[in-house]
Design an enzyme around this catalytic site. Sequence first.
Site, PDB file in Angstrom:
ATOM      1  N   TYR A  62       0.821  -1.217   0.000  1.00 45.19           N
ATOM      2  CA  TYR A  62       0.000   0.000   0.000  1.00 45.19           C
ATOM      3  C   TYR A  62       0.853   1.265   0.000  1.00 45.19           C
ATOM      4  O   TYR A  62       0.450   2.283  -0.585  1.00 45.19           O
ATOM      5  CB  TYR A  62      -1.000  -0.030   1.171  1.00 45.19           C
ATOM      6  CG  TYR A  62      -2.152  -0.965   0.857  1.00 45.19           C
ATOM      7  CD1 TYR A  62      -3.179  -0.566   0.006  1.00 45.19           C
ATOM      8  CD2 TYR A  62      -2.181  -2.270   1.359  1.00 45.19           C
ATOM      9  CE1 TYR A  62      -4.207  -1.433  -0.324  1.00 45.19           C
ATOM     10  CE2 TYR A  62      -3.211  -3.142   1.037  1.00 45.19           C
ATOM     11  CZ  TYR A  62      -4.225  -2.717   0.185  1.00 45.19           C
ATOM     12  OH  TYR A  62      -5.246  -3.575  -0.162  1.00 45.19           O
ATOM     13  N   ARG A  65       1.592   1.943  -3.604  1.00 45.61           N
ATOM     14  CA  ARG A  65       0.420   2.463  -4.330  1.00 45.61           C
ATOM     15  C   ARG A  65       0.089   3.892  -3.890  1.00 45.61           C
ATOM     16  O   ARG A  65      -0.332   4.725  -4.689  1.00 45.61           O
ATOM     17  CB  ARG A  65      -0.775   1.521  -4.120  1.00 45.61           C
ATOM     18  CG  ARG A  65      -0.585   0.197  -4.869  1.00 45.61           C
ATOM     19  CD  ARG A  65      -1.676  -0.794  -4.567  1.00 45.61           C
ATOM     20  NE  ARG A  65      -2.983  -0.365  -5.038  1.00 45.61           N
ATOM     21  CZ  ARG A  65      -4.132  -0.886  -4.624  1.00 45.61           C
ATOM     22  NH1 ARG A  65      -4.131  -1.858  -3.711  1.00 45.61           N
ATOM     23  NH2 ARG A  65      -5.267  -0.463  -5.104  1.00 45.61           N
ATOM     24  N   HIS A 117     -14.803   0.779  -0.435  1.00 42.44           N
ATOM     25  CA  HIS A 117     -13.644  -0.054  -0.078  1.00 42.44           C
ATOM     26  C   HIS A 117     -12.527   0.768   0.568  1.00 42.44           C
ATOM     27  O   HIS A 117     -11.383   0.314   0.640  1.00 42.44           O
ATOM     28  CB  HIS A 117     -13.111  -0.797  -1.316  1.00 42.44           C
ATOM     29  CG  HIS A 117     -14.041  -1.881  -1.797  1.00 42.44           C
ATOM     30  ND1 HIS A 117     -13.935  -2.463  -3.031  1.00 42.44           N
ATOM     31  CD2 HIS A 117     -15.092  -2.493  -1.186  1.00 42.44           C
ATOM     32  CE1 HIS A 117     -14.886  -3.390  -3.181  1.00 42.44           C
ATOM     33  NE2 HIS A 117     -15.600  -3.422  -2.065  1.00 42.44           N
ATOM     34  N   CYS A 125      -6.402   3.601  12.838  1.00 35.53           N
ATOM     35  CA  CYS A 125      -5.639   3.175  14.005  1.00 35.53           C
ATOM     36  C   CYS A 125      -6.319   1.966  14.643  1.00 35.53           C
ATOM     37  O   CYS A 125      -7.515   2.002  14.954  1.00 35.53           O
ATOM     38  CB  CYS A 125      -5.552   4.330  15.010  1.00 35.53           C
ATOM     39  SG  CYS A 125      -4.696   3.873  16.518  1.00 35.53           S
ATOM     40  N   SER A 186     -15.454  -5.299 -13.016  1.00 38.22           N
ATOM     41  CA  SER A 186     -15.604  -6.631 -13.619  1.00 38.22           C
ATOM     42  C   SER A 186     -16.772  -7.411 -13.037  1.00 38.22           C
ATOM     43  O   SER A 186     -17.117  -8.471 -13.552  1.00 38.22           O
ATOM     44  CB  SER A 186     -14.311  -7.432 -13.423  1.00 38.22           C
ATOM     45  OG  SER A 186     -14.116  -7.680 -12.041  1.00 38.22           O
TER      46      SER A 186
END
Length: 247
Positions: A62, A65, A117, A125, A186
């Site tokens: 992450y 990203r 999401h 936290c 999708s």
Amino acid sequence: MTSSSVTSSSKRIVVLTGAGISKESGLDTFRDADGIWSQVSLEEVATPEGFRRDPVKVQAFYNARRRQLQDQAVKPNLAHRALGRLHRALGEEMLLVTQNIDDLHERGGAGPVLHMHGELLRARCLACRADSVWTADIDSASRCSRCSSTGQLRPHVVWFGEMPLEMERIYGALADCDLFVSIGTSGNVYPAAGFVAEAREAGAHTLELNLEPSEGATLFAEKRYGPASELVPLWVEEVLAETGVAG
Ligand code: BJW
């Protein structure tokens, strides 16, 4: 939703977006041949079990990203901008739900956006459960800005097996919409993949805009296939012309 901001011919619209809308902005999708799941294992980086097993690996995934998202080269494309224009024109008549954790809808002028999401530029936290804006890498020394605990931050994203955010609000809007539009997804991941069935049940018109037929394509009353940067601006023009609202 209220009917104050549009004409009598207005529609209540729910738009769902997925990774395909951000592909032309330089962000990988998940399940295309060159997608994220062809590079890393979903079980290792997108489940709570994977995070417990190897938090360093998950944070690195992450962190990379998050850095990429803040790179100058990653910008909203014509599809994000067109949806931003529509959102500003329709206001509360339109609910924009995204499965994406990027901020390209906001940068394209839309808002507020419902990130079911989660969001890459927020951290949660594990000690105090608060989430807050987070643009840097997360590591074991990272300190929560709310409770000051260190080593307790995780990405504010929804992994497999976790409950997506604001589901009650989404189902409420689906039960009350006239039009449901799915863009760049999708249709493999639930509950989002089930939204088209909910909207049909409510009597809404359903439209799929995608590069290719999704898993649930047969459930849509209308489908258009091609790149989001071409399909979405054309569709937005049609809606603005129909509703008579200036974009
Ligand atoms: C273009 C394009 C261009 C390319 N233009 N298009 C039945 C009911 C309920 C749950 C389940 C169920 N069956 C199974 C489940 C559990 C599970 C699940 O769905 N598993 C499946 C694999 C079967 N779901 C969950 O665990 C979820 N939680 C949950 O269900 O809680 C309980 C619950 C029950 C009932 C009601 C409510 C709750 C959580 C799912 C979490 C998903 N997390 C991820 C990763 C985290 C975020 C991140 O790291 O980014 O979210 S997985 C990944 O997939 C990511 C995405 O948001 C998500 C969807 O992917 P998306 O956006 O569709 O991308 P792709 O790559 O699949 O598709 C891209 C499309 O774009 C393609 O079609 C291309 O053709 C197209 N495209 N270029 C237009 N230029």
